[in-house]
Write an enzyme that holds these catalytic residues in place. Sequence first.
Site, PDB file in Angstrom:
ATOM      1  N   GLU A 138      21.756   6.772 -27.861  1.00  0.00           N
ATOM      2  CA  GLU A 138      22.235   7.021 -29.224  1.00  0.00           C
ATOM      3  C   GLU A 138      23.389   6.059 -29.536  1.00  0.00           C
ATOM      4  O   GLU A 138      23.169   4.933 -29.976  1.00  0.00           O
ATOM      5  CB  GLU A 138      22.591   8.498 -29.411  1.00  0.00           C
TER       6      GLU A 138
HETATM    7  C1  HEM Z   1      20.917  16.591 -32.583  1.00  0.00           C
HETATM    8  C2  HEM Z   1      25.003  15.853 -35.090  1.00  0.00           C
HETATM    9  C3  HEM Z   1      24.719  11.194 -33.871  1.00  0.00           C
HETATM   10  C4  HEM Z   1      20.017  11.837 -33.012  1.00  0.00           C
HETATM   11  C5  HEM Z   1      22.036  16.808 -33.353  1.00  0.00           C
HETATM   12  C6  HEM Z   1      22.513  18.089 -33.791  1.00  0.00           C
HETATM   13  C7  HEM Z   1      23.636  17.880 -34.529  1.00  0.00           C
HETATM   14  C8  HEM Z   1      23.900  16.469 -34.536  1.00  0.00           C
HETATM   15  C9  HEM Z   1      24.511  18.934 -35.214  1.00  0.00           C
HETATM   16  C10 HEM Z   1      21.886  19.429 -33.453  1.00  0.00           C
HETATM   17  C11 HEM Z   1      21.151  19.987 -34.620  1.00  0.00           C
HETATM   18  C12 HEM Z   1      20.315  21.168 -34.202  1.00  0.00           C
HETATM   19  O1  HEM Z   1      20.182  21.423 -33.008  1.00  0.00           O
HETATM   20  O2  HEM Z   1      19.763  21.844 -35.068  1.00  0.00           O
HETATM   21  C13 HEM Z   1      25.368  14.541 -34.791  1.00  0.00           C
HETATM   22  C14 HEM Z   1      26.693  13.969 -34.947  1.00  0.00           C
HETATM   23  C15 HEM Z   1      26.611  12.674 -34.560  1.00  0.00           C
HETATM   24  C16 HEM Z   1      25.226  12.422 -34.213  1.00  0.00           C
HETATM   25  C17 HEM Z   1      27.913  14.737 -35.435  1.00  0.00           C
HETATM   26  C18 HEM Z   1      27.708  11.664 -34.441  1.00  0.00           C
HETATM   27  C19 HEM Z   1      28.795  11.947 -33.650  1.00  0.00           C
HETATM   28  C20 HEM Z   1      23.375  10.934 -33.685  1.00  0.00           C
HETATM   29  C21 HEM Z   1      22.788   9.625 -33.597  1.00  0.00           C
HETATM   30  C22 HEM Z   1      21.456   9.804 -33.362  1.00  0.00           C
HETATM   31  C23 HEM Z   1      21.218  11.242 -33.287  1.00  0.00           C
HETATM   32  C24 HEM Z   1      23.529   8.310 -33.770  1.00  0.00           C
HETATM   33  C25 HEM Z   1      20.339   8.788 -33.224  1.00  0.00           C
HETATM   34  C26 HEM Z   1      20.510   7.627 -32.538  1.00  0.00           C
HETATM   35  C27 HEM Z   1      19.888  13.167 -32.669  1.00  0.00           C
HETATM   36  C28 HEM Z   1      18.752  13.745 -31.955  1.00  0.00           C
HETATM   37  C29 HEM Z   1      19.043  15.100 -31.783  1.00  0.00           C
HETATM   38  C30 HEM Z   1      20.336  15.345 -32.442  1.00  0.00           C
HETATM   39  C31 HEM Z   1      17.507  12.998 -31.482  1.00  0.00           C
HETATM   40  C32 HEM Z   1      18.199  16.124 -31.022  1.00  0.00           C
HETATM   41  C33 HEM Z   1      18.478  15.921 -29.529  1.00  0.00           C
HETATM   42  C34 HEM Z   1      17.946  17.030 -28.640  1.00  0.00           C
HETATM   43  O3  HEM Z   1      17.569  18.097 -29.098  1.00  0.00           O
HETATM   44  O4  HEM Z   1      17.911  16.796 -27.423  1.00  0.00           O
HETATM   45  N1  HEM Z   1      22.891  15.843 -33.827  1.00  0.00           N
HETATM   46  N2  HEM Z   1      24.515  13.586 -34.319  1.00  0.00           N
HETATM   47  N3  HEM Z   1      22.398  11.882 -33.522  1.00  0.00           N
HETATM   48  N4  HEM Z   1      20.806  14.157 -32.946  1.00  0.00           N
HETATM   49 FE1  HEM Z   1      22.625  13.867 -33.708  1.00  0.00          FE
END
Ligand code: HEM
Length: 347
Positions: A138
């Site tokens: 990420e």
């Molecule tokens: C999951 C916020 C950066 C891709 C999540 C979730 C949140 C979140 C709140 C969980 C949502 C849920 O479970 O319903 C953030 C914040 C970021 C960030 C605050 C910056 C600090 C990123 C970036 C990417 C990304 C840059 C892509 C390169 C994903 C993915 C998941 C995820 C793929 C699911 C991962 C899993 O379940 O294993 N993010 N995100 N996020 N986010 Fe982010």
Amino acid sequence: MKRNQISLLALTALLAAPACADDAALREQAKGLFEVIPMQAPQLADNNAVTRDKIDLGAKLFFDPRMSKSGVFSCQSCHNVGMGGVDGLETSIGHGWQKGPRNAPTALNAVFNIAQFWDGRAPDLAAQAKGPVQAGVEMNNTADNLVATVKSMPGYVEAFAKAFPGQSDPVSFDNFALAVEAFEATLITPNSKFDQWLTGSDSAMSEDEKAGLKLFIDTGCASCHNGINIGGNGYYPFGVVEAPGAEILPAGDTGRFKVTKTASDEYVFRAGPLRNIALTAPYFHSGKVWDLKEAVSVMANSQLGAKLEDKQLDQIVAFLGTLTGEQPEVMHPILPARTTETPKPVQ
Ligand code: HEM
Ligand code: HEM
């Protein structure tokens, strides 16, 4: 003429009466299962006070690509707040053009989920925010490099001091996460058609949408997708009755098993929160299904062993469309200017 008018009135009243009675009964049932999204950001369970200064700082950090090692990725890259809080990709693209293993869930209303990620491995949004920053696929940054980046810009140092008053060293990775969490608490989508209906407006939903809601409850969807986010609050095997094919449920991702190391948690995932689901294709943790109707059909077969008719699928999809709420209007913040001390991006 007058008699016709009277009988027309009587007929309208007759037709209207059972519809209202049905609405009342369905509403009672629905109120026992679902909750309305509040108009204001909720209090956070970890006692992180949601103040204006913290929200403003959190918004800057959420939109700032310099929080990633490459200077390319911000939270917004994968959770676009103008696009339902997702990136619209099968699985996310991160550092070095790497394709991650999972679809990005929406950041909208995430504050209401009992735990974060498809497998619930982060207990709250503050714990969650530290994950993507350090994840190799990420943002590929380190806590130290992030803190050095933030400390190099006087605009940020000032904003951290304002958001965390009275602290001797306010610029820290912990406070980064708390500020992002406070901003995310404002990313809620109240006043959906469903919420308007649930709070008493019979006309907020069409007959097809109400029929879809009834099916959603009676078929059993609501046994897993309930509460304020219509999901996001419990864990279930993906494939209770029949596992979908490997093209939708890839064998390599065993879900909660990796978190709990308990055999019964193999292929167990958090029930997807369904608020704004019409905006967040593609679907499932694999992101393999692009059509909401197909996603509903997969769920009916795999979770309930139910073969729904085409019209019933359409009605459930129509109901799911009523879960789209007012989207948060977020103005892109002006970010502090870099200085000669700011670590250079490394691709
Ligand atoms: C999951 C916020 C950066 C891709 C999540 C979730 C949140 C979140 C709140 C969980 C949502 C849920 O479970 O319903 C953030 C914040 C970021 C960030 C605050 C910056 C600090 C990123 C970036 C990417 C990304 C840059 C892509 C390169 C994903 C993915 C998941 C995820 C793929 C699911 C991962 C899993 O379940 O294993 N993010 N995100 N996020 N986010 Fe982010
Ligand atoms: C995911 C709808 C029944 C558990 C989903 C998603 C939709 C959906 C649209 C995708 C969410 C997303 O990609 O963001 C429905 C409907 C149902 C139903 C319409 C009834 C016909 C159930 C039942 C259970 C369940 C009964 C529990 C036994 C889950 C789980 C996921 C999910 C665990 C996440 C799957 C994954 O890992 O990708 N549901 N659902 N659902 N649902 Fe359902």
